[in-house]
Design an enzyme around this catalytic site. Structure first.
Site, PDB file in Angstrom:
ATOM      1  N   ASP A  72      39.590  48.494  10.033  1.00  0.00           N
ATOM      2  CA  ASP A  72      38.561  49.526   9.888  1.00  0.00           C
ATOM      3  C   ASP A  72      39.183  50.702   9.156  1.00  0.00           C
ATOM      4  O   ASP A  72      40.354  50.646   8.769  1.00  0.00           O
ATOM      5  CB  ASP A  72      38.015  49.958  11.257  1.00  0.00           C
ATOM      6  CG  ASP A  72      36.557  50.438  11.174  1.00  0.00           C
ATOM      7  OD1 ASP A  72      36.234  51.191  10.236  1.00  0.00           O
ATOM      8  OD2 ASP A  72      35.754  50.069  12.047  1.00  0.00           O
ATOM      9  N   GLY A 106      41.517  50.034   6.196  1.00  0.00           N
ATOM     10  CA  GLY A 106      40.926  49.616   4.930  1.00  0.00           C
ATOM     11  C   GLY A 106      39.423  49.796   4.921  1.00  0.00           C
ATOM     12  O   GLY A 106      38.816  50.272   5.881  1.00  0.00           O
ATOM     13  N   ASP A 107      38.823  49.389   3.816  1.00  0.00           N
ATOM     14  CA  ASP A 107      37.391  49.526   3.567  1.00  0.00           C
ATOM     15  C   ASP A 107      36.828  48.137   3.326  1.00  0.00           C
ATOM     16  O   ASP A 107      37.332  47.400   2.476  1.00  0.00           O
ATOM     17  CB  ASP A 107      37.193  50.423   2.339  1.00  0.00           C
ATOM     18  CG  ASP A 107      35.737  50.603   1.958  1.00  0.00           C
ATOM     19  OD1 ASP A 107      34.863  49.932   2.550  1.00  0.00           O
ATOM     20  OD2 ASP A 107      35.465  51.408   1.046  1.00  0.00           O
ATOM     21  N   PHE A 108      35.776  47.766   4.067  1.00  0.00           N
ATOM     22  CA  PHE A 108      35.295  46.391   3.916  1.00  0.00           C
ATOM     23  C   PHE A 108      34.534  46.166   2.611  1.00  0.00           C
ATOM     24  O   PHE A 108      34.081  45.057   2.341  1.00  0.00           O
ATOM     25  CB  PHE A 108      34.469  45.920   5.117  1.00  0.00           C
ATOM     26  CG  PHE A 108      33.384  46.847   5.610  1.00  0.00           C
ATOM     27  CD1 PHE A 108      32.355  47.264   4.780  1.00  0.00           C
ATOM     28  CD2 PHE A 108      33.399  47.287   6.921  1.00  0.00           C
ATOM     29  CE1 PHE A 108      31.355  48.093   5.237  1.00  0.00           C
ATOM     30  CE2 PHE A 108      32.394  48.124   7.402  1.00  0.00           C
ATOM     31  CZ  PHE A 108      31.372  48.525   6.550  1.00  0.00           C
ATOM     32  N   HIS A 112      23.800  45.353   9.765  1.00  0.00           N
ATOM     33  CA  HIS A 112      22.525  46.065   9.966  1.00  0.00           C
ATOM     34  C   HIS A 112      22.557  47.483   9.392  1.00  0.00           C
ATOM     35  O   HIS A 112      21.501  48.107   9.238  1.00  0.00           O
ATOM     36  CB  HIS A 112      22.120  46.067  11.443  1.00  0.00           C
ATOM     37  CG  HIS A 112      22.886  47.013  12.309  1.00  0.00           C
ATOM     38  ND1 HIS A 112      22.406  47.440  13.527  1.00  0.00           N
ATOM     39  CD2 HIS A 112      24.090  47.625  12.160  1.00  0.00           C
ATOM     40  CE1 HIS A 112      23.275  48.263  14.084  1.00  0.00           C
ATOM     41  NE2 HIS A 112      24.300  48.387  13.284  1.00  0.00           N
TER      42      HIS A 112
END
Length: 350
Positions: A216, A240-242, A260
């Site tokens: 995350d 990190g960044d997804f 969502h």
């Protein structure tokens, strides 16, 4: 994708509205904001914490909270009618099972969740729902001039409340969700966008042969809750960044309450990035509400309106999840129901 029985729907435990009286149904809906405001008042004042040792009169509570006793009694009387607090024959108020959850130190506390969902951030957004329906633009952006997560990045204290509030809703579901799925005896579980690690911690505690990675944003994983003695040596965090490069090497990947938040295009971006990081056969578990058909009440339908008001995302049906997964290189396998309002959408990388 194999269809499983729908989740247990949300049913209001405390509503006494006569379902056969259409006018009463409408009035109950019209008054909804009054109940949420009264709830926020009680939480801000710490009423539930005052009652931890037993019932107190409004005067006694007012003395501890620095409030006006007659006014306080009126608020507590309203909430007692919905099962939050209870008034005895002597006029003292005590904790009910629902009120217990409002204590800040309760083992499973909804204190921060109540403060979050009744915060101006959500109230102002939901108040702009008509504009969102007219334009398709989240009401939050119309009210605040920027996307929700960008705004939270400028408000450190509100960001902390957001994280705590989300954890208060998510935490109680972690054990329920984990118990509903048979994880492999060995391997690595990678929780993508896993917040502070509540779900991953529960998975590792229930499955001692597994190791895990919490992925995350840096400021989020810094607050992780994985450092417990029984998990020593079985986990690591990776910031990190997804939307960028995702960690490979996992056997099972978790996506809980991630998709969502995003529209279909961005959800496919996340899923495709994940597919590029994993080998064929790897399992993906998407933990979210799966909306039932028809008029059946369900928490997910209320959550969908929060999405409409604050973000570009939405809650989805089984068919909508299947379409996203197939477009992203995953084969939908089944929907696993749980004892909560969330389900596990299982897929396999192809």
């Amino acid at each position: 994708m194999t269809t499983s029985p729908s989740n247990p729907p949300y049913t209001s435990t405390f509503s006494s509205t006569p379902t056969g009286d259409p006018g009463a149904v409408l009035i109950d809906l019209m008054l909804g904001h009054i109940y949420s405001s009264a709830l926020r008042t009680a939480v801000e004042l710490g009423v539930a914490d005052c009652l931890a040792d037993g019932p107190l009169t409004p005067e006694e509570i007012a003395g501890r909270t620095g409030t006006h006793a007659p006014s306080l009694r009126r608020v507590l009387r309203l909430l007692a009618g919905r099962g939050v607090f209870g008034e005895d024959e002597k006029g003292a108020f005590g904790l009910t099972p629902a009120a217990e959850l409002l204590r800040a130190d309760a083992p499973v506390s909804q204190h921060d969740g109540a403060l979050l969902l009744t915060n101006e951030l959500f109230q102002r957004s939901v108040a702009g729902m008509t504009g969102a329906v007219r334009t398709g633009v989240p009401a939050f952006e119309a009210a605040y001039g920027m996307p929700l997560f960008d705004y939270l990045a400028t408000q450190p204290e509100l960001q902390k409340l957001f994280d705590r509030g989300m954890s208060s809703f998510s935490g109680p579901l972690d054990d329920i969700v984990t118990a509903a799925y048979e994880f492999p005896a060995e391997g690595t579980v990678i929780d993508v966008g896993g917040g502070r690690g509540g779900l991953l911690r529960t998975v590792l505690q229930r499955n001692p042969g597994l190791s895990g990675v919490l992925f995350d944003q840096e400021q989020t994983v810094r607050e992780h809750i994985l450092d417990v003695p029984e998990l020593a040596g079985r986990w690591r965090t990776e910031p990190g960044d997804f939307f960028s490069k995702l960690p490979g090497g996992g056997d099972v990947y978790l996506l809980k309450n991630i998709l969502h938040d995003w529209n279909d295009e961005d959800s496919v971006r996340i899923l495709r990035g994940l597919r590029e990081a994993v080998r064929p056969g790897v399992r993906l578990l998407v933990v979210e509400a799966v909306l039932p058909a028809g008029n059946e009440p369900h928490y997910g339908k209320a959550a969908d309106i929060i999405m409409l008001s604050t973000l570009w995302g939405k809650e989805r049906t089984e068919a909508e999840f299947a379409a996203l997964l197939r477009e992203s290189g995953f084969r939908p396998v089944r929907v696993v129901p749980t004892a909560s309002w969330q389900s596990i959408v299982e897929a396999e990388a192809v």
